[in-house]
Design a protein around this motif. Structure first.
Motif, PDB file in Angstrom:
ATOM      1  N   LEU A  37       0.811  -1.221   0.000  1.00 46.49           N
ATOM      2  CA  LEU A  37       0.000   0.000   0.000  1.00 46.49           C
ATOM      3  C   LEU A  37       0.843   1.270   0.000  1.00 46.49           C
ATOM      4  N   SER A  38       2.031   1.185   0.613  1.00 50.62           N
ATOM      5  CA  SER A  38       2.868   2.379   0.698  1.00 50.62           C
ATOM      6  C   SER A  38       3.554   2.692  -0.613  1.00 50.62           C
ATOM      7  N   GLN A  39       3.431   1.787  -1.570  1.00 50.18           N
ATOM      8  CA  GLN A  39       4.253   1.899  -2.774  1.00 50.18           C
ATOM      9  C   GLN A  39       3.553   2.513  -3.978  1.00 50.18           C
ATOM     10  N   GLY A  40       2.416   3.131  -3.768  1.00 48.53           N
ATOM     11  CA  GLY A  40       1.757   3.741  -4.918  1.00 48.53           C
ATOM     12  C   GLY A  40       0.368   4.185  -4.548  1.00 48.53           C
ATOM     13  N   PRO A  41      -0.419   4.626  -5.550  1.00 45.08           N
ATOM     14  CA  PRO A  41      -1.770   5.072  -5.263  1.00 45.08           C
ATOM     15  C   PRO A  41      -2.600   3.946  -4.653  1.00 45.08           C
ATOM     16  N   SER A  42      -3.440   4.287  -3.714  1.00 48.51           N
ATOM     17  CA  SER A  42      -4.249   3.279  -3.049  1.00 48.51           C
ATOM     18  C   SER A  42      -5.246   2.677  -4.027  1.00 48.51           C
ATOM     19  N   PRO A  43      -5.316   1.343  -4.086  1.00 48.33           N
ATOM     20  CA  PRO A  43      -6.299   0.732  -4.982  1.00 48.33           C
ATOM     21  C   PRO A  43      -7.730   1.041  -4.506  1.00 48.33           C
TER      22      PRO A  43
END
Lengths: 335, 187
Positions: free
Chosen positions: B75-81
């Motif tokens: 989750l910390s690695q990009g836009p939240s799904p």
């Protein structure tokens, strides 16, 4: 062909999930698109389910540290953010005006930088000065959530109000919302005007002329789907309304800046049964709290069948979870 | 984009029938069974397995749907799904839970799903049924019921298409796509 329909549904579903770019700060609703607002409200609906689970905690923000810095009194907003953060497994550090080094003259930026050095990722702040959260967004690497700055903005309140209206009426677009009371000093009103108009609701402000900001119509008269109007006569304003949103009135301000005494205010602007009767039969009362029963809202109405006040508080947690979830991707890269 | 069909509509149906039989056999009946479909295509597969068991055994297996977004490890690695609604209205306490997904790949989705399931109670057992196992595990996880084992390369994408979501039943391998991970990616 019978198989066409599900495919199209799937395509529509996919279209709704257009990925938004990561968001770092929540300062006001002015930089939110209607699509982003819709997606946050939808996420909040999903997260409301988490709060009803046997174990109402999910690991989405595990390892994140959230700082709340409230330099103005607050009970519900702070508690609501704290509950939201904990339901997402974040660690939370609470600072308030009296126990922070603000008393020793430490500047806001210094405090925030100190907390950042200790590993905080997100700061949720309330400040009496409009614009204070922008200062931290500019001068630190923290993700900043504005939990109320002066008279300026209170975006999480506006989002939970939108969520509550959408839940109650099915959609926000096309609703007629009357905001009554001390609009001049109200950050809740300002953020709600943005949010409601972006989502296609028509907003009418009703207040004594001295409690309406002069900038209101000019500053907010951009091209937005919903209209904004002013009606000094509350009895006329509520006609056909879906939502009557009353604002807290402060007696001191009423006398000095409102040039009106309490008695006259109550006669002219109290939301009561008679006035709710002039709105639509389905119309509901809302209030951001804390409420002065018997002043801006009559006794009995505040917690009666036509009030959404408690629902607003309940929905606040899920909406704030959705905001924190929205920031999680961008908040990991502090420093 | 060239694609290769690895399961036709008939083969998808046959694989589901076999899995349904295996589940009943392995669990000596349907007592205490609950199917939890992982969003999005695990859910219609779970429904189909339950319908097949209804047909074979005349027994109703409750179904839940699970979105694992909140349990992801990236989750910390990009836009939240975008999250979808989890709906598990039956208690999982003491139940035989069968997680159902379309493709088993790294195992990270299943790790997340197991964590999520545990938050709904303490199941007696948790089993895993997938339509396709494409290998490349990154965690010590294996499936109990597999429709088809398909050796794949990393840059290939396995797409499971179902009548409910895509208009037809079919499993295909697609050569190096544009990094889309909606179906079969299961990072």
């Amino acid at each position: 062909m019978t198989s066409v329909k599900p495919v199209e549904q799937a395509k529509q579903h996919a279209a709704q999930k257009v990925a938004l770019p990561p968001r770092k700060h929540v300062l006001d609703l002015d930089d939110f698109s209607p699509e982003e607002i819709s997606q946050i409200l939808e996420t909040a609906g999903v997260l409301a389910e988490v709060l009803n689970r046997p174990i109402s905690k999910v690991p989405a923000l595990r390892g994140k540290t959230i700082l709340t810095l409230f330099l103005e009194p607050s009970t519900r907003t702070r508690a609501s953010f704290e509950r939201a953060a904990k339901a997402l497994s974040a660690d939370i550090i609470n600072l308030s005006g009296s126990d922070s080094s603000a008393k020793k003259g430490e500047s806001l930026i210094d405090t925030a930088r100190t907390m950042q050095a200790m590993g905080a990722n997100i700061i949720i702040m309330r400040h009496s000065m409009s614009g204070a959260p922008y200062l931290l967004a500019q001068h630190t690497d923290l993700s900043v959530i504005n939990a109320g700055d002066g008279w300026h903005a209170h975006p999480s309140q506006a989002l939970l109000d939108l969520y509550t209206m959408r839940e109650k009426f099915g959609k926000v677009a096309g609703l007629k919302v009357v905001i009554v009371g001390d609009v001049l000093h109200s950050r809740v009103a300002r953020s709600n005007i943005w949010g409601l108009r972006k989502m296609g609701a028509d907003v009418t402000l009703s207040a004594p002329p001295t409690l309406l900001p002069e900038e209101t119509l000019e500053a907010y008269s951009g091209e937005l789907p919903g209209r904004l109007s002013i009606e000094f006569d509350l009895d006329k304003a509520v006609e056909g309304a879906d939502v009557v949103m009353a604002l807290r009135i402060q007696r001191e301000r009423l006398a000095t800046e409102g040039s009106m005494n309490l008695r006259d205010y109550i006669i002219a602007y109290q939301v009561n049964d008679e006035r709710m009767h002039k709105a639509k039969p389905t119309a509901m009362l809302m209030h951001p709290g804390p409420m002065n029963e018997g002043v801006e809202v009559s006794h009995g109405l505040a917690y009666g069948d036509r009030s959404l006040v408690e629902t607003q508080v309940k929905n606040g947690v899920a909406v704030r979870m959705a905001l924190l979830y929205r920031l999680v991707g961008a908040s990991g890269v502090a420093a | 984009m060239p694609e290769k069909v690895i399961l036709s509509a008939d083969e998808v149906l046959r694989a589901m029938r076999r899995i349904a039989h295996e589940i009943v056999e392995r669990n000596r009946g349907t007592e205490g069974l609950v199917f939890v479909g992982i969003m999005s295509r695990g859910v219609p597969i779970a429904r189909r397995l339950a319908a097949l068991i209804k047909e074979f055994e005349d027994a109703d297996v409750p179904i839940g749907s699970l979105d694992i977004g909140l349990y992801r490890d990236d989750l910390s690695q990009g836009p939240s799904p975008q999250l979808r609604k989890t709906d598990i209205s039956v208690s999982l306490q003491g139940k035989r839970v069968v997680l159902v997904d379309d493709v088993l790949y790294t195992g990270r989705t299943i790790r997340a799903a197991m964590d999520a399931v545990m938050d709904f109670g303490r199941p007696k057992t948790v089993q895993l049924a997938v339509l396709v196992d494409r290998g490349h595990r990154e965690l010590p996880i294996r499936a109990d019921y597999v429709g088809k084992n398909v050796p794949t390369a990393h840059q290939e994408e396995v797409q499971v298409r179902l009548k409910e979501t895509d208009g037809q039943d079919q499993v295909v391998i697609v050569e190096a796509s544009t990094g889309k991970e909606e179906s079969g990616g299961n990072r």
